[in-house]
Write a protein that holds these residues in place. Sequence first.
Motif, short mmCIF file in Angstrom:
data_model
loop_
_atom_site.label_atom_id
_atom_site.label_comp_id
_atom_site.label_asym_id
_atom_site.label_seq_id
_atom_site.Cartn_x
_atom_site.Cartn_y
_atom_site.Cartn_z
N LEU A 259 0.82 -1.21 0.00
CA LEU A 259 0.00 0.00 0.00
C LEU A 259 0.86 1.26 0.00
N LYS A 260 1.94 1.24 0.77
CA LYS A 260 2.80 2.42 0.87
C LYS A 260 3.45 2.76 -0.46
N PHE A 261 3.93 1.73 -1.15
CA PHE A 261 4.66 1.96 -2.40
C PHE A 261 3.78 1.74 -3.64
N ARG A 262 2.45 1.64 -3.40
CA ARG A 262 1.47 1.58 -4.47
C ARG A 262 1.72 0.39 -5.41
N ARG A 263 2.12 -0.73 -4.82
CA ARG A 263 2.25 -1.97 -5.58
C ARG A 263 1.01 -2.84 -5.42
N SER A 264 0.04 -2.35 -4.66
CA SER A 264 -1.10 -3.17 -4.26
C SER A 264 -1.89 -3.68 -5.46
N GLN A 265 -2.27 -4.94 -5.38
CA GLN A 265 -3.09 -5.58 -6.39
C GLN A 265 -4.33 -6.15 -5.72
N SER A 266 -5.44 -6.11 -6.44
CA SER A 266 -6.69 -6.63 -5.89
C SER A 266 -7.59 -7.07 -7.03
N ASP A 267 -8.25 -8.21 -6.82
CA ASP A 267 -9.19 -8.70 -7.83
C ASP A 267 -10.56 -8.05 -7.71
N ASP A 268 -10.88 -7.55 -6.52
CA ASP A 268 -12.23 -7.01 -6.31
C ASP A 268 -12.23 -5.58 -5.79
N GLY A 269 -11.06 -4.92 -5.76
CA GLY A 269 -11.00 -3.54 -5.31
C GLY A 269 -10.97 -3.38 -3.81
N TYR A 270 -10.97 -4.48 -3.08
CA TYR A 270 -10.94 -4.40 -1.61
C TYR A 270 -9.82 -5.26 -1.02
N MET A 271 -9.89 -6.57 -1.23
CA MET A 271 -8.95 -7.48 -0.62
C MET A 271 -7.60 -7.40 -1.35
N ILE A 272 -6.58 -6.88 -0.65
CA ILE A 272 -5.27 -6.71 -1.26
C ILE A 272 -4.58 -8.06 -1.36
N LYS A 273 -4.02 -8.36 -2.54
CA LYS A 273 -3.30 -9.61 -2.71
C LYS A 273 -2.00 -9.61 -1.91
N GLU A 274 -1.72 -10.74 -1.32
CA GLU A 274 -0.45 -10.91 -0.59
C GLU A 274 0.61 -11.38 -1.59
N VAL A 275 1.50 -10.48 -1.97
CA VAL A 275 2.50 -10.79 -2.98
C VAL A 275 3.89 -10.74 -2.34
N PRO A 276 4.65 -11.83 -2.37
CA PRO A 276 6.02 -11.80 -1.83
C PRO A 276 6.85 -10.74 -2.56
N SER A 277 7.81 -10.16 -1.82
CA SER A 277 8.68 -9.16 -2.42
C SER A 277 10.14 -9.51 -2.15
N GLU A 278 11.03 -8.79 -2.80
CA GLU A 278 12.46 -9.04 -2.63
C GLU A 278 12.93 -8.70 -1.21
N THR A 279 12.16 -7.88 -0.51
CA THR A 279 12.55 -7.48 0.85
C THR A 279 12.04 -8.44 1.92
N ASP A 280 11.30 -9.47 1.51
CA ASP A 280 10.76 -10.41 2.49
C ASP A 280 11.86 -11.09 3.30
N PRO A 281 11.76 -11.08 4.63
CA PRO A 281 12.66 -11.92 5.42
C PRO A 281 12.21 -13.37 5.37
N THR A 282 13.14 -14.28 5.54
CA THR A 282 12.79 -15.70 5.63
C THR A 282 12.31 -16.01 7.04
#
Length: 359
Positions: A259-282
Amino acid sequence: MEFGVFILAQQRGYHQTSQQVINNSIEQTVVAEQAGFNNAWYAEHHFNNYSLSPSPLMMVAHMAAKTKRIRLGTAVCILPLYQPARFLAEVGFVDTVSNGRLDLGVGSGYQEFEFERFGVKIAEASAIYNEFLDILPKGLTQQTFEYQGQFLKVPPSSVAVRCVQGPMPPVWITSGNPVALGRGVRENHNLFVTALLNGNEGVQGLRDRLVKVADDNGKDLDRDVKFGFLRCAYASDDNAEIDAYLDCARFQRRISESLKFRRSQSDDGYMIKEVPSETDPTMEQLRKNLPVGAVNQVIDKMLEEISILRPKHIALQTQLGDFDQKTMLKQIELWGERIIPAIKKELGRHQPATDALAA
């Protein structure tokens, strides 16, 4: 040392209804009070599943009727999204119905997605926020006040329901901006900070930044500034349980960054998809970074972090993602019964030496 719970009220998917999420938040607050926590904190977010708490002041007012002792805090009210006259009136009302238990956490906000839907330009957020900070002490402490700013204007007005706490409820400043934190330091407000999901190096970096902010504004961090530390932590001998908590913590950061970096994706305009990123910790990194593990491991790691950062308050993130509610309630009870008393006992043993150094 004070301890609180930070309740984000997240909805990780439609398998959670909004009513369940809010009811879980309510139940966690009640159990936190029973467990001996000092504070419960509520977030503010809008228009997506990152947090279902649109009004922390409403949440405080509701919980005031269900609790008797625990302090209730906003973490935070996004000031640029408010109309100042109404905000002041509601602060006075909430402090009254909570019998003076309100902690007023405020911030300028960071999710442009929200600002757009309130018709506020996020580029102007800092300026509006600063005008709000001008208004707060006037409106909450003066019988009649007025204000003429670039963005906010209030004609001569009086807040009808006065705050119970004098001269006003404690203000907690949350920001990653040293300028905003500096103003909080100068005006003797409390600070609320986080090292996110980072380990000791991140905690030390946070300490160094806070020391500089205090020094730059003519204050000694340990002597003059009260600040709280928001932290993910979890104690259990069940590795699967710990992993479930850490997975929810990572979910939170994924959605927040999206949301902060405007990468958010959503199929229905509400529920934001959980997308792994390069900054994810293991998971391994999270286990190393955070106070998680068996009870004694968590106590030792918390004491280590406290020795580095030296906060006056620690807020534990209890409500994350879709973590199991019954398990989380038991976790809150465990902190109250074993972990917090052990930490306070150990800190008490070193208090005379700490006081001598401060003097």
